[in-house]
Design an enzyme around this catalytic site. Structure first.
Site, PDB file in Angstrom:
ATOM      1  N   LYS A  88      54.122 -70.064 -32.560  1.00 28.37           N
ATOM      2  CA  LYS A  88      54.985 -70.618 -33.599  1.00 28.37           C
ATOM      3  C   LYS A  88      54.566 -72.067 -33.857  1.00 28.37           C
ATOM      4  CE  LYS A  88      59.914 -70.237 -34.585  1.00 28.37           C
ATOM      5  NZ  LYS A  88      61.224 -70.189 -33.942  1.00 28.37           N
TER       6      LYS A  88
HETATM    7  C1  E4P Z   1      63.946 -69.181 -35.352  1.00 31.89           C
HETATM    8  O1  E4P Z   1      62.821 -68.891 -35.566  1.00 31.89           O
HETATM    9  C2  E4P Z   1      64.514 -70.483 -35.728  1.00 31.89           C
HETATM   10  O2  E4P Z   1      64.015 -71.483 -34.904  1.00 31.89           O
HETATM   11  C3  E4P Z   1      66.007 -70.395 -35.645  1.00 31.89           C
HETATM   12  O3  E4P Z   1      66.419 -69.239 -36.355  1.00 31.89           O
HETATM   13  C4  E4P Z   1      66.735 -71.633 -36.137  1.00 31.89           C
HETATM   14  O4  E4P Z   1      68.116 -71.341 -36.209  1.00 31.89           O
HETATM   15  P1  E4P Z   1      69.231 -72.492 -36.348  1.00 31.89           P
HETATM   16  O5  E4P Z   1      69.080 -73.138 -37.684  1.00 31.89           O
HETATM   17  O6  E4P Z   1      70.525 -71.736 -36.243  1.00 31.89           O
HETATM   18  O7  E4P Z   1      69.015 -73.449 -35.226  1.00 31.89           O
END
Ligand code: E4P
Length: 217
Positions: A87
């Protein structure tokens, strides 16, 4: 539409896996920190533990912001397990790293995406997944689902291989709305996924059927 769970919590990952509909996991530094995991060795072991629970792709995020650092970390993460997806944040260095990692056959997830322009660059670089953040856009008076719809349309038009992975899903209706606009993947907390099953008429109907069964004893 694939279902990923958005957590680093092993119990929740196991629960979602047992439901039989789980296609993968996404983590981020905040989710890992929430589990109290510290130190490189423990972090890497935790990713391996997650991979051993699920069958699909598991996103593990780099912490470097420079190109070489992202490349070094990305290669190390990818070598941990064949289910690891690296990622990478949607920055100039991130786009460069995605391009090189893709050329090396490493799966990538371009994260922190908030605009169609970012989505276009990530697809051109060959990202496996693109993570637009719905909830964080909604929090800022911008329609997150509308961005998902825009990107899906754009990717379909040019037949990009990058999968739209709707992230920052905050509740069950976000999942339904993502399905309506054709997101390839959603990643959501366990409670948002479990919310899909809820309907009072199902509970009332089942109670009545069980009551009537008793009359047949
Ligand atoms: C996943 O890939 C993201 O990092 C995550 O969904 C972020 O979610 P949030 O905005 O609720 O922290």
């Amino acid at each position: 539409m694939k279902f990923f769970i958005d957590t680093a919590n092993l119990d929740q990952i196991k629960e979602a896996q047992e439901l039989g509909v789980l296609d993968g996991v996404t983590t981020n530094p905040s989710l890992m920190a929430k589990e109290g995991i510290t130190g490189e060795k423990n972090i890497l072991n935790h990713y391996i533990e997650i991979c051993n629970i699920v069958n699909g792709d598991v996103s593990a995020e780099v912490r470097s912001t420079d190109y070489q650092g992202m490349m070094d970390e990305g290669r190390k993460l990818a070598a941990l397990h064949n289910q690891i997806t690296v990622k990478v944040p949607c920055t100039i260095n991130g786009i460069k790293a995605i391009k090189t990692l893709t050329n090396e056959g490493i799966k990538t997830n371009c994260t922190l995406v908030f605009s169609p322009g970012q989505a276009l660059l990530a697809a051109k670089a060959g990202a496996t997944y693109l993570s637009p953040f719905i909830g964080r856009l909604d929090d800022n008076s911008t329609d997150g689902i509308e961005l998902i719809a825009q990107i899906v349309e754009m990717y379909n038009y040019y037949e990009f291989d990058t999968q739209v992975l709707a992230a920052s899903v905050r509740h069950t209706m976000h999942i339904i709305q993502c399905a309506e606009v054709g997101a390839d993947v959603i990643t959501a907390p366990l409670n948002a996924i479990m919310g899909l099953i809820n309907h009072p008429l199902t509970d009332i109907g089942l109670a009545k059927f069980l009551e009537d069964y008793k009359k047949m004893d």
